[in-house]
Design a protein around this motif. Structure first.
Motif, PDB file in Angstrom:
ATOM      1  N   TYR A  13       0.868  -1.185   0.000  1.00 39.69           N
ATOM      2  CA  TYR A  13       0.000   0.000   0.000  1.00 39.69           C
ATOM      3  C   TYR A  13       0.902   1.231   0.000  1.00 39.69           C
ATOM      4  O   TYR A  13       1.974   1.219   0.597  1.00 39.69           O
ATOM      5  CB  TYR A  13      -0.857   0.034   1.262  1.00 39.69           C
ATOM      6  CG  TYR A  13      -1.955  -0.994   1.313  1.00 39.69           C
ATOM      7  CD1 TYR A  13      -3.084  -0.873   0.516  1.00 39.69           C
ATOM      8  CD2 TYR A  13      -1.864  -2.086   2.168  1.00 39.69           C
ATOM      9  CE1 TYR A  13      -4.108  -1.814   0.561  1.00 39.69           C
ATOM     10  CE2 TYR A  13      -2.875  -3.038   2.229  1.00 39.69           C
ATOM     11  CZ  TYR A  13      -3.995  -2.888   1.425  1.00 39.69           C
ATOM     12  OH  TYR A  13      -4.989  -3.825   1.493  1.00 39.69           O
ATOM     13  N   THR A  15       1.299   4.896   1.365  1.00 38.48           N
ATOM     14  CA  THR A  15       0.751   5.812   2.360  1.00 38.48           C
ATOM     15  C   THR A  15       1.723   6.979   2.535  1.00 38.48           C
ATOM     16  O   THR A  15       2.856   6.911   2.059  1.00 38.48           O
ATOM     17  CB  THR A  15       0.571   5.135   3.740  1.00 38.48           C
ATOM     18  OG1 THR A  15       1.874   4.884   4.299  1.00 38.48           O
ATOM     19  CG2 THR A  15      -0.192   3.828   3.636  1.00 38.48           C
ATOM     20  N   ALA A  22       1.960  -5.241   2.926  1.00 38.11           N
ATOM     21  CA  ALA A  22       0.918  -6.006   3.618  1.00 38.11           C
ATOM     22  C   ALA A  22       0.915  -7.483   3.238  1.00 38.11           C
ATOM     23  O   ALA A  22       0.510  -8.332   4.021  1.00 38.11           O
ATOM     24  CB  ALA A  22      -0.447  -5.389   3.338  1.00 38.11           C
ATOM     25  N   SER A  42      -6.186 -10.447  12.966  1.00 36.10           N
ATOM     26  CA  SER A  42      -6.466  -9.200  12.261  1.00 36.10           C
ATOM     27  C   SER A  42      -5.153  -8.496  11.906  1.00 36.10           C
ATOM     28  O   SER A  42      -4.225  -8.462  12.708  1.00 36.10           O
ATOM     29  CB  SER A  42      -7.310  -8.335  13.202  1.00 36.10           C
ATOM     30  OG  SER A  42      -7.548  -7.109  12.616  1.00 36.10           O
ATOM     31  N   GLY A  43      -5.072  -7.991  10.680  1.00 29.87           N
ATOM     32  CA  GLY A  43      -3.881  -7.254  10.252  1.00 29.87           C
ATOM     33  C   GLY A  43      -2.844  -8.105   9.543  1.00 29.87           C
ATOM     34  O   GLY A  43      -1.800  -7.597   9.128  1.00 29.87           O
ATOM     35  N   CYS A  44      -3.094  -9.398   9.389  1.00 35.66           N
ATOM     36  CA  CYS A  44      -2.108 -10.284   8.771  1.00 35.66           C
ATOM     37  C   CYS A  44      -2.087 -10.191   7.244  1.00 35.66           C
ATOM     38  O   CYS A  44      -1.191 -10.746   6.603  1.00 35.66           O
ATOM     39  CB  CYS A  44      -2.354 -11.733   9.188  1.00 35.66           C
ATOM     40  SG  CYS A  44      -1.899 -12.020  10.899  1.00 35.66           S
ATOM     41  N   GLY A  45      -3.102  -9.573   6.648  1.00 39.29           N
ATOM     42  CA  GLY A  45      -3.097  -9.406   5.193  1.00 39.29           C
ATOM     43  C   GLY A  45      -4.150 -10.208   4.449  1.00 39.29           C
ATOM     44  O   GLY A  45      -4.123 -10.276   3.219  1.00 39.29           O
ATOM     45  N   LYS A  46      -5.097 -10.782   5.165  1.00 43.90           N
ATOM     46  CA  LYS A  46      -6.104 -11.638   4.523  1.00 43.90           C
ATOM     47  C   LYS A  46      -6.979 -10.857   3.540  1.00 43.90           C
ATOM     48  O   LYS A  46      -7.159 -11.258   2.400  1.00 43.90           O
ATOM     49  CB  LYS A  46      -6.992 -12.307   5.599  1.00 43.90           C
ATOM     50  CG  LYS A  46      -6.204 -13.083   6.646  1.00 43.90           C
ATOM     51  CD  LYS A  46      -7.111 -13.761   7.676  1.00 43.90           C
ATOM     52  CE  LYS A  46      -7.984 -12.821   8.481  1.00 43.90           C
ATOM     53  NZ  LYS A  46      -7.244 -11.905   9.371  1.00 43.90           N
ATOM     54  N   SER A  47      -7.541  -9.727   4.017  1.00 43.14           N
ATOM     55  CA  SER A  47      -8.418  -8.948   3.129  1.00 43.14           C
ATOM     56  C   SER A  47      -7.635  -8.327   1.983  1.00 43.14           C
ATOM     57  O   SER A  47      -8.176  -8.113   0.896  1.00 43.14           O
ATOM     58  CB  SER A  47      -9.130  -7.841   3.911  1.00 43.14           C
ATOM     59  OG  SER A  47      -9.979  -8.414   4.872  1.00 43.14           O
ATOM     60  N   THR A  48      -6.371  -8.057   2.225  1.00 41.10           N
ATOM     61  CA  THR A  48      -5.527  -7.508   1.158  1.00 41.10           C
ATOM     62  C   THR A  48      -5.416  -8.525   0.026  1.00 41.10           C
ATOM     63  O   THR A  48      -5.491  -8.166  -1.153  1.00 41.10           O
ATOM     64  CB  THR A  48      -4.134  -7.150   1.720  1.00 41.10           C
ATOM     65  OG1 THR A  48      -4.303  -6.198   2.768  1.00 41.10           O
ATOM     66  CG2 THR A  48      -3.238  -6.577   0.641  1.00 41.10           C
ATOM     67  N   PRO A  58      -7.025   0.068  -3.302  1.00 41.19           N
ATOM     68  CA  PRO A  58      -6.960   1.494  -3.682  1.00 41.19           C
ATOM     69  C   PRO A  58      -5.990   1.725  -4.851  1.00 41.19           C
ATOM     70  O   PRO A  58      -4.970   1.047  -4.951  1.00 41.19           O
ATOM     71  CB  PRO A  58      -6.416   2.162  -2.412  1.00 41.19           C
ATOM     72  CG  PRO A  58      -6.651   1.211  -1.299  1.00 41.19           C
ATOM     73  CD  PRO A  58      -6.713  -0.163  -1.885  1.00 41.19           C
ATOM     74  N   PRO A 276       3.250  -4.076   9.399  1.00 41.03           N
ATOM     75  CA  PRO A 276       4.011  -4.437   8.202  1.00 41.03           C
ATOM     76  C   PRO A 276       5.269  -3.573   8.001  1.00 41.03           C
ATOM     77  O   PRO A 276       6.244  -4.032   7.436  1.00 41.03           O
ATOM     78  CB  PRO A 276       3.020  -4.201   7.060  1.00 41.03           C
ATOM     79  CG  PRO A 276       1.672  -4.243   7.694  1.00 41.03           C
ATOM     80  CD  PRO A 276       1.845  -3.761   9.093  1.00 41.03           C
TER      81      PRO A 276
HETATM   82  N1  LIG Z   1      -5.696   1.013   2.323  1.00 38.88           N
HETATM   83  C1  LIG Z   1      -4.670   0.724   3.134  1.00 38.88           C
HETATM   84  N2  LIG Z   1      -3.599   1.555   3.242  1.00 38.88           N
HETATM   85  C2  LIG Z   1      -2.559   1.248   4.044  1.00 38.88           C
HETATM   86  N3  LIG Z   1      -2.455   0.147   4.786  1.00 38.88           N
HETATM   87  C3  LIG Z   1      -3.481  -0.717   4.732  1.00 38.88           C
HETATM   88  C4  LIG Z   1      -4.642  -0.485   3.917  1.00 38.88           C
HETATM   89  N4  LIG Z   1      -5.499  -1.523   4.061  1.00 38.88           N
HETATM   90  C5  LIG Z   1      -4.902  -2.368   4.943  1.00 38.88           C
HETATM   91  N5  LIG Z   1      -3.694  -1.880   5.353  1.00 38.88           N
HETATM   92  C6  LIG Z   1      -2.731  -2.545   6.257  1.00 38.88           C
HETATM   93  O1  LIG Z   1      -2.361  -3.774   5.694  1.00 38.88           O
HETATM   94  C7  LIG Z   1      -2.229  -4.774   6.695  1.00 38.88           C
HETATM   95  C8  LIG Z   1      -3.119  -5.966   6.345  1.00 38.88           C
HETATM   96  O2  LIG Z   1      -4.488  -5.556   6.444  1.00 38.88           O
HETATM   97  P1  LIG Z   1      -5.681  -6.537   6.055  1.00 38.88           P
HETATM   98  O3  LIG Z   1      -5.382  -7.150   4.755  1.00 38.88           O
HETATM   99  O4  LIG Z   1      -6.923  -5.770   6.192  1.00 38.88           O
HETATM  100  O5  LIG Z   1      -5.572  -7.644   7.192  1.00 38.88           O
HETATM  101  P2  LIG Z   1      -6.666  -8.701   7.704  1.00 38.88           P
HETATM  102  O6  LIG Z   1      -7.753  -8.786   6.697  1.00 38.88           O
HETATM  103  O7  LIG Z   1      -5.884  -9.963   7.864  1.00 38.88           O
HETATM  104  O8  LIG Z   1      -7.144  -8.186   9.022  1.00 38.88           O
HETATM  105  C9  LIG Z   1      -2.591  -4.112   8.014  1.00 38.88           C
HETATM  106  O9  LIG Z   1      -1.392  -3.731   8.664  1.00 38.88           O
HETATM  107  C10 LIG Z   1      -3.383  -2.903   7.590  1.00 38.88           C
HETATM  108  O10 LIG Z   1      -3.229  -1.858   8.516  1.00 38.88           O
END
Ligand SMILES: Nc1ncnc2c1ncn2[C@@H]1O[C@H](COP(=O)(O)OP(=O)(O)O)[C@@H](O)[C@H]1O
Ligand SMILES: [Mg+2]
Length: 334
Positions: A13, A15, A22, A42-48, A58, A276
Protein backbone atom coordinates in the motif's frame (compact mmCIF):
# COMPACT_ATOMS: atom_id res chain seq x y z
CA UNK A 1 -5.20 -26.82 -14.02
CA UNK A 2 -6.15 -24.84 -10.91
CA UNK A 3 -9.15 -22.56 -11.01
CA UNK A 4 -7.17 -19.96 -9.10
CA UNK A 5 -3.40 -19.94 -9.15
CA UNK A 6 -1.55 -17.19 -7.30
CA UNK A 7 2.21 -17.05 -7.40
CA UNK A 8 4.61 -14.84 -5.45
CA UNK A 9 2.01 -12.18 -4.67
CA UNK A 10 3.35 -9.00 -3.10
CA UNK A 11 1.13 -6.05 -2.13
CA UNK A 12 2.48 -2.67 -1.07
CA UNK A 13 0.00 0.00 0.00
CA UNK A 14 1.18 3.55 -0.63
CA UNK A 15 0.75 5.81 2.36
CA UNK A 16 2.14 9.18 3.45
CA UNK A 17 4.29 7.30 5.92
CA UNK A 18 5.81 5.21 3.09
CA UNK A 19 4.97 1.84 1.58
CA UNK A 20 3.13 -0.74 3.69
CA UNK A 21 4.18 -4.27 2.67
CA UNK A 22 0.92 -6.01 3.62
CA UNK A 23 1.46 -9.19 1.58
CA UNK A 24 4.96 -10.55 1.06
CA UNK A 25 5.26 -13.46 -1.33
CA UNK A 26 2.12 -15.58 -1.17
CA UNK A 27 1.24 -18.64 -3.29
CA UNK A 28 -2.33 -19.95 -3.44
CA UNK A 29 -3.87 -22.77 -5.48
CA UNK A 30 -7.59 -23.53 -5.50
CA UNK A 31 -9.02 -26.32 -7.65
CA UNK A 32 -12.55 -26.55 -9.05
CA UNK A 33 -15.03 -27.13 -6.23
CA UNK A 34 -12.33 -26.86 -3.60
CA UNK A 35 -12.60 -24.79 -0.41
CA UNK A 36 -9.48 -23.13 0.94
CA UNK A 37 -9.65 -21.48 4.35
CA UNK A 38 -7.41 -18.50 5.02
CA UNK A 39 -6.93 -17.63 8.68
CA UNK A 40 -4.78 -15.41 10.85
CA UNK A 41 -5.18 -12.58 13.34
CA UNK A 42 -6.47 -9.20 12.26
CA UNK A 43 -3.88 -7.25 10.25
CA UNK A 44 -2.11 -10.28 8.77
CA UNK A 45 -3.10 -9.41 5.19
CA UNK A 46 -6.10 -11.64 4.52
CA UNK A 47 -8.42 -8.95 3.13
CA UNK A 48 -5.53 -7.51 1.16
CA UNK A 49 -5.23 -10.83 -0.66
CA UNK A 50 -8.99 -10.90 -1.30
CA UNK A 51 -8.80 -7.36 -2.69
CA UNK A 52 -5.80 -8.15 -4.86
CA UNK A 53 -7.50 -11.17 -6.43
CA UNK A 54 -10.27 -9.01 -7.91
CA UNK A 55 -8.19 -5.82 -8.12
CA UNK A 56 -10.33 -3.98 -5.62
CA UNK A 57 -7.43 -2.31 -3.77
CA UNK A 58 -6.96 1.49 -3.68
CA UNK A 59 -5.47 3.03 -6.83
CA UNK A 60 -1.71 3.31 -6.58
CA UNK A 61 -1.35 0.12 -4.53
CA UNK A 62 1.56 -1.87 -5.92
CA UNK A 63 0.62 -5.47 -6.69
CA UNK A 64 3.20 -7.85 -8.18
CA UNK A 65 3.39 -11.57 -8.85
CA UNK A 66 0.86 -13.48 -10.88
CA UNK A 67 -2.83 -14.19 -10.40
CA UNK A 68 -4.33 -16.65 -12.86
CA UNK A 69 -8.07 -17.21 -12.85
CA UNK A 70 -9.05 -20.06 -15.16
CA UNK A 71 -5.65 -19.53 -16.73
CA UNK A 72 -6.38 -15.85 -17.43
CA UNK A 73 -4.01 -13.20 -16.05
CA UNK A 74 -6.03 -11.01 -13.66
CA UNK A 75 -3.34 -8.34 -13.22
CA UNK A 76 -3.27 -7.77 -16.98
CA UNK A 77 -7.05 -7.61 -17.54
CA UNK A 78 -8.67 -4.57 -19.13
CA UNK A 79 -11.31 -2.80 -17.00
CA UNK A 80 -14.28 -4.14 -19.00
CA UNK A 81 -13.12 -7.71 -18.78
CA UNK A 82 -12.38 -7.28 -15.09
CA UNK A 83 -15.92 -6.03 -14.36
CA UNK A 84 -17.40 -9.04 -16.12
CA UNK A 85 -15.09 -11.45 -14.33
CA UNK A 86 -16.08 -9.99 -10.94
CA UNK A 87 -19.60 -11.27 -11.38
CA UNK A 88 -19.50 -14.14 -13.77
CA UNK A 89 -16.35 -15.96 -12.64
CA UNK A 90 -15.47 -14.86 -9.14
CA UNK A 91 -17.61 -12.95 -6.73
CA UNK A 92 -17.01 -11.72 -3.25
CA UNK A 93 -19.07 -11.71 -0.05
CA UNK A 94 -17.51 -9.61 2.66
CA UNK A 95 -18.14 -8.72 6.27
CA UNK A 96 -19.61 -5.29 5.69
CA UNK A 97 -21.43 -6.48 2.58
CA UNK A 98 -24.78 -5.96 4.27
CA UNK A 99 -24.13 -2.24 4.14
CA UNK A 100 -23.23 -2.37 0.46
CA UNK A 101 -26.87 -2.77 -0.57
CA UNK A 102 -28.52 0.29 -2.06
CA UNK A 103 -30.94 1.49 0.68
CA UNK A 104 -33.46 3.01 -1.74
CA UNK A 105 -33.79 0.08 -4.15
CA UNK A 106 -35.76 -3.12 -3.56
CA UNK A 107 -33.40 -6.06 -3.00
CA UNK A 108 -34.95 -8.08 -5.84
CA UNK A 109 -34.27 -5.27 -8.30
CA UNK A 110 -30.67 -5.05 -7.18
CA UNK A 111 -30.07 -8.71 -7.88
CA UNK A 112 -31.98 -8.54 -11.16
CA UNK A 113 -29.90 -5.59 -12.31
CA UNK A 114 -26.69 -7.55 -11.75
CA UNK A 115 -28.03 -10.38 -13.91
CA UNK A 116 -29.16 -8.02 -16.68
CA UNK A 117 -25.97 -5.91 -16.74
CA UNK A 118 -23.89 -9.02 -17.24
CA UNK A 119 -26.17 -10.31 -19.99
CA UNK A 120 -26.94 -13.48 -18.11
CA UNK A 121 -30.63 -13.41 -19.06
CA UNK A 122 -33.50 -11.38 -20.50
CA UNK A 123 -35.77 -9.38 -18.18
CA UNK A 124 -38.47 -11.98 -17.65
CA UNK A 125 -35.97 -14.76 -17.12
CA UNK A 126 -33.90 -12.61 -14.74
CA UNK A 127 -37.00 -11.93 -12.65
CA UNK A 128 -37.70 -15.63 -12.29
CA UNK A 129 -34.07 -16.28 -11.49
CA UNK A 130 -34.14 -13.75 -8.62
CA UNK A 131 -37.05 -15.60 -7.01
CA UNK A 132 -35.12 -18.85 -7.35
CA UNK A 133 -31.96 -17.32 -5.90
CA UNK A 134 -33.78 -15.94 -2.86
CA UNK A 135 -35.28 -19.34 -2.25
CA UNK A 136 -31.86 -20.92 -2.61
CA UNK A 137 -30.48 -18.70 0.16
CA UNK A 138 -33.47 -19.43 2.39
CA UNK A 139 -35.51 -16.25 1.92
CA UNK A 140 -39.21 -16.36 0.97
CA UNK A 141 -39.58 -15.10 -2.62
CA UNK A 142 -41.94 -12.34 -1.42
CA UNK A 143 -38.86 -10.65 0.10
CA UNK A 144 -38.03 -9.68 -3.47
CA UNK A 145 -40.04 -6.48 -2.91
CA UNK A 146 -38.38 -5.52 0.39
CA UNK A 147 -35.98 -2.65 0.87
CA UNK A 148 -32.75 -3.46 2.72
CA UNK A 149 -33.93 -1.78 5.96
CA UNK A 150 -36.83 -4.24 6.14
CA UNK A 151 -34.40 -7.15 6.50
CA UNK A 152 -32.38 -8.32 9.51
CA UNK A 153 -28.57 -8.54 9.38
CA UNK A 154 -28.66 -12.25 8.62
CA UNK A 155 -31.28 -11.76 5.87
CA UNK A 156 -29.22 -8.99 4.29
CA UNK A 157 -26.19 -11.26 4.28
CA UNK A 158 -28.36 -13.90 2.56
CA UNK A 159 -29.27 -11.32 -0.09
CA UNK A 160 -25.58 -10.59 -0.58
CA UNK A 161 -24.93 -14.29 -1.04
CA UNK A 162 -27.77 -14.47 -3.59
CA UNK A 163 -26.19 -11.52 -5.35
CA UNK A 164 -22.80 -13.24 -5.36
CA UNK A 165 -24.41 -16.30 -6.96
CA UNK A 166 -26.48 -14.30 -9.46
CA UNK A 167 -24.17 -14.73 -12.44
CA UNK A 168 -23.08 -18.31 -11.78
CA UNK A 169 -19.48 -17.77 -10.69
CA UNK A 170 -17.20 -20.75 -10.21
CA UNK A 171 -15.28 -19.14 -7.33
CA UNK A 172 -16.61 -17.27 -4.30
CA UNK A 173 -14.37 -15.23 -2.06
CA UNK A 174 -15.97 -14.98 1.36
CA UNK A 175 -14.13 -12.51 3.60
CA UNK A 176 -15.36 -12.83 7.21
CA UNK A 177 -18.90 -13.42 5.86
CA UNK A 178 -20.34 -14.26 9.26
CA UNK A 179 -18.20 -12.18 11.60
CA UNK A 180 -20.64 -9.25 11.92
CA UNK A 181 -23.58 -11.54 12.73
CA UNK A 182 -24.58 -12.85 16.14
CA UNK A 183 -23.67 -16.42 16.99
CA UNK A 184 -26.96 -18.14 16.09
CA UNK A 185 -27.28 -16.34 12.76
CA UNK A 186 -23.60 -16.95 12.11
CA UNK A 187 -24.14 -20.70 12.31
CA UNK A 188 -27.12 -20.49 9.92
CA UNK A 189 -25.30 -18.44 7.31
CA UNK A 190 -22.32 -20.75 7.57
CA UNK A 191 -24.54 -23.78 7.04
CA UNK A 192 -26.07 -22.08 4.01
CA UNK A 193 -22.68 -21.32 2.47
CA UNK A 194 -21.55 -24.88 3.07
CA UNK A 195 -24.67 -26.33 1.41
CA UNK A 196 -24.50 -23.99 -1.57
CA UNK A 197 -20.83 -24.76 -2.03
CA UNK A 198 -21.55 -28.48 -2.09
CA UNK A 199 -24.71 -28.32 -4.22
CA UNK A 200 -23.28 -25.96 -6.81
CA UNK A 201 -19.75 -27.38 -6.80
CA UNK A 202 -18.35 -23.92 -6.06
CA UNK A 203 -14.75 -23.26 -5.28
CA UNK A 204 -14.35 -20.96 -2.31
CA UNK A 205 -11.71 -18.90 -0.60
CA UNK A 206 -13.10 -18.66 2.91
CA UNK A 207 -11.41 -16.00 5.02
CA UNK A 208 -11.85 -15.60 8.75
CA UNK A 209 -9.84 -15.06 11.92
CA UNK A 210 -11.84 -17.93 13.49
CA UNK A 211 -10.22 -21.30 12.79
CA UNK A 212 -13.10 -23.31 14.23
CA UNK A 213 -15.38 -21.97 11.48
CA UNK A 214 -12.92 -23.07 8.82
CA UNK A 215 -12.50 -26.62 10.04
CA UNK A 216 -16.24 -27.04 9.35
CA UNK A 217 -16.13 -25.97 5.73
CA UNK A 218 -12.64 -26.28 4.28
CA UNK A 219 -10.66 -28.92 2.45
CA UNK A 220 -7.40 -27.11 3.02
CA UNK A 221 -6.22 -24.38 5.38
CA UNK A 222 -3.67 -21.63 4.93
CA UNK A 223 -2.54 -19.72 8.01
CA UNK A 224 -1.22 -16.20 7.57
CA UNK A 225 1.11 -14.21 9.75
CA UNK A 226 2.63 -10.82 8.95
CA UNK A 227 1.82 -10.94 5.25
CA UNK A 228 2.89 -14.50 4.55
CA UNK A 229 1.43 -17.97 4.68
CA UNK A 230 3.20 -19.73 7.55
CA UNK A 231 1.40 -23.06 7.33
CA UNK A 232 -0.80 -24.72 4.73
CA UNK A 233 -2.14 -28.18 4.22
CA UNK A 234 -5.13 -30.51 4.63
CA UNK A 235 -7.60 -28.85 7.03
CA UNK A 236 -7.66 -31.66 9.59
CA UNK A 237 -3.87 -31.95 9.78
CA UNK A 238 -3.30 -28.22 10.08
CA UNK A 239 -5.96 -27.83 12.77
CA UNK A 240 -5.34 -30.93 14.88
CA UNK A 241 -1.61 -31.49 14.35
CA UNK A 242 -0.44 -27.93 13.67
CA UNK A 243 3.22 -27.83 12.71
CA UNK A 244 3.63 -24.09 13.29
CA UNK A 245 3.42 -22.72 16.86
CA UNK A 246 1.29 -19.85 15.55
CA UNK A 247 -1.28 -22.26 14.11
CA UNK A 248 -1.28 -24.17 17.40
CA UNK A 249 -2.06 -20.97 19.30
CA UNK A 250 -4.88 -20.07 16.88
CA UNK A 251 -6.35 -23.58 17.05
CA UNK A 252 -6.29 -23.47 20.85
CA UNK A 253 -7.99 -20.08 20.84
CA UNK A 254 -10.91 -21.30 18.70
CA UNK A 255 -11.50 -24.83 19.97
CA UNK A 256 -14.74 -25.78 18.25
CA UNK A 257 -17.67 -24.24 16.48
CA UNK A 258 -20.43 -22.92 18.73
CA UNK A 259 -18.25 -22.57 21.78
CA UNK A 260 -18.21 -18.81 21.37
CA UNK A 261 -18.22 -18.09 25.07
CA UNK A 262 -14.84 -19.78 25.45
CA UNK A 263 -13.21 -17.79 22.71
CA UNK A 264 -10.29 -15.61 23.65
CA UNK A 265 -7.14 -14.14 22.18
CA UNK A 266 -4.72 -16.81 20.92
CA UNK A 267 -3.81 -18.57 24.14
CA UNK A 268 -0.35 -18.15 25.53
CA UNK A 269 0.48 -15.57 22.89
CA UNK A 270 1.69 -12.28 24.30
CA UNK A 271 1.42 -9.08 22.30
CA UNK A 272 0.05 -8.38 18.83
CA UNK A 273 1.12 -9.15 15.28
CA UNK A 274 3.79 -6.71 14.05
CA UNK A 275 3.02 -3.74 11.80
CA UNK A 276 4.01 -4.44 8.20
CA UNK A 277 6.40 -1.44 8.32
CA UNK A 278 8.10 -2.74 11.44
CA UNK A 279 8.76 -6.45 11.01
CA UNK A 280 11.18 -8.23 13.34
CA UNK A 281 14.22 -9.91 11.74
CA UNK A 282 14.46 -13.66 11.21
CA UNK A 283 11.14 -15.41 11.73
CA UNK A 284 8.59 -12.59 12.11
CA UNK A 285 6.77 -14.65 14.72
CA UNK A 286 9.80 -15.23 17.02
CA UNK A 287 9.08 -12.42 19.55
CA UNK A 288 5.74 -14.06 20.41
CA UNK A 289 6.68 -17.69 19.92
CA UNK A 290 6.70 -19.94 23.00
CA UNK A 291 9.14 -22.29 21.26
CA UNK A 292 11.61 -19.74 19.84
CA UNK A 293 15.30 -20.69 20.13
CA UNK A 294 18.61 -19.02 19.30
CA UNK A 295 18.36 -19.35 15.50
CA UNK A 296 14.86 -17.85 15.19
CA UNK A 297 15.80 -14.14 15.29
CA UNK A 298 18.37 -14.77 12.53
CA UNK A 299 16.87 -17.12 9.98
CA UNK A 300 13.76 -16.20 7.97
CA UNK A 301 12.20 -19.63 7.47
CA UNK A 302 10.62 -20.56 4.15
CA UNK A 303 7.87 -23.17 3.93
CA UNK A 304 9.32 -26.60 4.72
CA UNK A 305 7.57 -29.88 3.89
CA UNK A 306 5.76 -31.46 6.83
CA UNK A 307 3.76 -34.14 5.00
CA UNK A 308 1.98 -34.63 1.68
CA UNK A 309 0.64 -31.24 0.56
CA UNK A 310 1.48 -29.85 4.00
CA UNK A 311 4.13 -27.22 4.69
CA UNK A 312 5.11 -24.94 7.54
CA UNK A 313 7.51 -22.01 7.85
CA UNK A 314 9.15 -23.01 11.12
CA UNK A 315 12.71 -24.05 11.90
CA UNK A 316 11.39 -26.77 14.22
CA UNK A 317 10.00 -28.75 11.28
CA UNK A 318 12.21 -31.82 10.62
CA UNK A 319 12.91 -30.88 7.03
CA UNK A 320 14.38 -27.53 8.22
CA UNK A 321 17.36 -29.35 9.77
CA UNK A 322 19.71 -28.89 6.79
CA UNK A 323 19.08 -25.13 6.91
CA UNK A 324 19.88 -24.99 10.62
CA UNK A 325 23.00 -27.08 10.16
CA UNK A 326 24.22 -24.93 7.28
CA UNK A 327 23.73 -21.85 9.45
CA UNK A 328 25.77 -23.41 12.25
CA UNK A 329 28.69 -24.36 9.99
CA UNK A 330 31.24 -21.52 10.14
CA UNK A 331 31.57 -19.67 6.85
CA UNK A 332 28.28 -20.84 5.38
CA UNK A 333 25.94 -18.93 7.70
CA UNK A 334 23.60 -16.20 6.44
N1 LIG B 1 -5.70 1.01 2.32
C1 LIG B 1 -4.67 0.72 3.13
N2 LIG B 1 -3.60 1.55 3.24
C2 LIG B 1 -2.56 1.25 4.04
N3 LIG B 1 -2.45 0.15 4.79
C3 LIG B 1 -3.48 -0.72 4.73
C4 LIG B 1 -4.64 -0.48 3.92
N4 LIG B 1 -5.50 -1.52 4.06
C5 LIG B 1 -4.90 -2.37 4.94
N5 LIG B 1 -3.69 -1.88 5.35
C6 LIG B 1 -2.73 -2.55 6.26
O1 LIG B 1 -2.36 -3.77 5.69
C7 LIG B 1 -2.23 -4.77 6.69
C8 LIG B 1 -3.12 -5.97 6.35
O2 LIG B 1 -4.49 -5.56 6.44
P1 LIG B 1 -5.68 -6.54 6.06
O3 LIG B 1 -5.38 -7.15 4.76
O4 LIG B 1 -6.92 -5.77 6.19
O5 LIG B 1 -5.57 -7.64 7.19
P2 LIG B 1 -6.67 -8.70 7.70
O6 LIG B 1 -7.75 -8.79 6.70
O7 LIG B 1 -5.88 -9.96 7.86
O8 LIG B 1 -7.14 -8.19 9.02
C9 LIG B 1 -2.59 -4.11 8.01
O9 LIG B 1 -1.39 -3.73 8.66
C10 LIG B 1 -3.38 -2.90 7.59
O10 LIG B 1 -3.23 -1.86 8.52
MG1 LIG C 1 -9.85 -8.52 6.95
Amino acid sequence: MSLLSVHDLFVNYRTQGGPVPAVRGVDIEIGTGEVLGLAGESGCGKSTIAGALLRLLPTGTEVTGSILLNGEDVLGMRPGRLRAVRWTETSIVFQGAMHALNPVQRVGEQIEEAILIHHQAGEREAHVRVGGLLEQVGLPPRRIKDYPHELSGGQKQRVMIAMALACNPSLIIADEPTTALDVMVQAQVLKLLKELQRDLGLAMLFITHDLSVLIEVCDRLAIMYAGRIVEEGPAQSVFYESAHPYTRALADAFPAIGEGRFRKAPSGLPGDPPYPQDLPGGCTFHPRCPLAFEACPHIDPRLFDVGPGWRAACLLVDSAKPVLEAARTPGSGP
